[in-house]
Design an enzyme around this catalytic site. Structure first.
Site, PDB file in Angstrom:
ATOM      1  N   HIS A  42       0.836  -1.202   0.000  1.00 30.33           N
ATOM      2  CA  HIS A  42       0.000   0.000   0.000  1.00 30.33           C
ATOM      3  C   HIS A  42       0.873   1.255   0.000  1.00 30.33           C
ATOM      4  O   HIS A  42       0.653   2.178  -0.792  1.00 30.33           O
ATOM      5  CB  HIS A  42      -0.910   0.001   1.228  1.00 30.33           C
ATOM      6  N   GLU A  43       1.852   1.288   0.890  1.00 32.53           N
ATOM      7  CA  GLU A  43       2.701   2.476   1.004  1.00 32.53           C
ATOM      8  C   GLU A  43       3.542   2.692  -0.247  1.00 32.53           C
ATOM      9  O   GLU A  43       3.652   3.813  -0.759  1.00 32.53           O
ATOM     10  CB  GLU A  43       3.598   2.360   2.236  1.00 32.53           C
ATOM     11  N   HIS A  51      -8.872   9.075   4.098  1.00 31.94           N
ATOM     12  CA  HIS A  51      -8.848   7.710   4.636  1.00 31.94           C
ATOM     13  C   HIS A  51     -10.258   7.171   4.902  1.00 31.94           C
ATOM     14  O   HIS A  51     -10.438   5.977   5.085  1.00 31.94           O
ATOM     15  CB  HIS A  51      -8.043   7.656   5.940  1.00 31.94           C
ATOM     16  N   ASP A  56      -8.281  15.228   8.010  1.00 27.31           N
ATOM     17  CA  ASP A  56      -7.798  14.100   7.208  1.00 27.31           C
ATOM     18  C   ASP A  56      -7.770  14.480   5.723  1.00 27.31           C
ATOM     19  O   ASP A  56      -8.137  13.688   4.858  1.00 27.31           O
ATOM     20  CB  ASP A  56      -8.668  12.858   7.437  1.00 27.31           C
ATOM     21  N   TYR A  82      -3.583  15.034  -2.919  1.00 24.85           N
ATOM     22  CA  TYR A  82      -3.965  14.349  -1.688  1.00 24.85           C
ATOM     23  C   TYR A  82      -4.979  15.160  -0.897  1.00 24.85           C
ATOM     24  O   TYR A  82      -4.715  15.614   0.221  1.00 24.85           O
ATOM     25  CB  TYR A  82      -2.718  14.057  -0.852  1.00 24.85           C
ATOM     26  N   HIS A  85       1.786   4.298  -3.201  1.00 22.45           N
ATOM     27  CA  HIS A  85       1.663   5.759  -3.240  1.00 22.45           C
ATOM     28  C   HIS A  85       2.710   6.339  -4.196  1.00 22.45           C
ATOM     29  O   HIS A  85       2.468   7.340  -4.882  1.00 22.45           O
ATOM     30  CB  HIS A  85       1.847   6.359  -1.849  1.00 22.45           C
TER      31      HIS A  85
END
Length: 398
Positions: A164-165, A261, A256, A179, A168
């Site tokens: 997942h990271e 998220h 956020d 974002y 990005h």
């Protein structure tokens, strides 16, 4: 084109903020320290992507460094490299292997040469800070905390989180999704899509076999949480999971980054429904449709635009009006997004069919069949009673 390198963290801020209300002082302190460290990192690492060395070519070469519970990368020591032997530190080996699986997935499935498509080297830093409850990608390297051992475990233990990271970075080097708000939620969702695909590919799972959970390994056994997120059932990964799974429940907020998220649950659900309807391996047709749609997107792409692109790409890659395109159409309809140009009634009918092919739809269908069977059983019993009564009358009449 220049863009900002942003720190992307695995643990959503709403989970850490929730932990600030814990009765356990140690948990509260660990959560607070993690939030403060992450805020500091975001301040330090919001730099231009044109920064020298930000994407050093190296044919996807992996190197893992040990921060020894410090926060200065310059003081980290080598833990494992492509040329070296496995480390005595299991965290180093887990990070090294997960970096490799993610790199190999993008190469073999999408013919992509590392994160940036140009062989970007993959550097990982383990044992970051003391009891750091997070993992992050900052545009140049991957970093892992050890967790506090009470709520969170070692962050190197979850391949879906690591993929997942790193994903990005893929988004940064393709669409560059801003974002914030819907584009930011799409950014988060794409990372979840690639995170689960890397895991499913590694385990050779079909869409039906996968549990579609992101980060099931990050919590310690004492925590009553299944995972960070559920792509199959957004809002149900844990008791107070706030993710919506339909546009009717879209969360408008300033925190956020506009709820990135939170609202990622909506496109997450659409991808799961697409994969469930098509069947087989999710990294094949569904994954290719989403990957090509990401490449065709821009920094401001919103849910509707992305949905329309996936529908068009499904037709381009496979067959106009074929199984893949119909699955995409129905999946987006089920989360409250009607593909532009498709008659509403057609979209609704396809949405119903996709729902029936999903786990929830199948359960509803099974329940409906069970009710029908029970009704027929009752009718047969009534008929038997009537026949017995008639027989009794005939016998008495004789």
């Amino acid at each position: 084109m220049t863009s900002e390198l942003r720190v992307h963290c695995a643990i959503p801020p709403y989970i850490l903020e929730d932990l600030l209300g814990s009765d356990d002082g140690e948990v509260r302190q660990a959560a607070l320290n993690t939030l403060l460290t992450t805020a500091r990192l975001r301040g330090e690492r919001t730099v231009l992507a044109a920064f020298t060395g930000a994407a050093t070519p190296g044919n996807g070469r992996r190197t893992v460094f040990d921060c020894r519970n410090g926060t200065d990368f310059a003081l980290a020591v080598l833990a494992r490299s492509e040329d070296g032997q496995p480390s005595s530190d299991s965290a180093a080996n887990r990070a090294f292997d997960a970096l490799g699986r993610t790199r190999d997935f993008f190469q073999r499935v999408f013919a992509r040469n590392s994160i940036d498509g140009q062989g970007m080297r993959l550097d990982g830093y383990i044992h970051y800070d003391d009891k750091y409850n997070n993992a992050f990608w900052d545009g140049r390297e991957m970093c892992f905390g050890d967790g506090d051992g009470i709520i969170f475990s070692d962050l190197t233990g979850s391949i879906s989180v690591i993929a997942h990271e790193l994903a990005h970075g893929v988004t940064e080097h393709t669409a560059g999704l801003v974002y914030r708000d819907q584009s930011g939620a799409l950014n988060e969702s794409m990372s979840d899509v690639f995170g689960t695909l890397v895991e499913q590919w590694t385990l050779n799972q079909t869409a039906e076999q996968s549990d579609w959970l992101i980060g099931r390994e990050v919590f310690t056994p004492r925590v009553q949480k299944d995972a960070l997120r559920s792509m199959k059932a957004p809002g149900h990964a844990w008791a107070r999971d706030p993710q919506p799974d339909h546009m009717s429940n879209y969360i408008h907020m300033s925190g956020d980054h506009g709820g990135v998220h939170y609202n990622s649950g909506i496109p997450n659900k659409a991808f799961h429904l697409t994969a469930a309807a098509i069947g087989g391996h999710a990294w094949e047709a569904p994954g290719m449709i989403w990957y090509e749609s990401l490449k065709a997107s821009n920094s401001e792409t919103r849910f509707q635009e992305f949905a329309d692109t996936t529908y068009r790409k499904a037709g381009d890659l496979y067959e106009v009006g074929g199984t893949q395109q119909q699955a995409v159409l129905g999946a987006w309809q089920q989360v409250g997004i009607t593909i532009t140009g498709v008659p509403a009634e057609v979209a609704k009918e396809q949405g119903r069919l996709v729902d029936e092919s999903s786990g929830a739809g199948q359960q509803d269908s099974v329940a409906a069949v069970a009710r029908q069977v029970q009704t027929l059983t009752d009718q047969v019993q009534e008929l038997s009673n009537d026949v017995a009564m008639l027989k009794g009358r005939v016998t008495s009449g004789r």
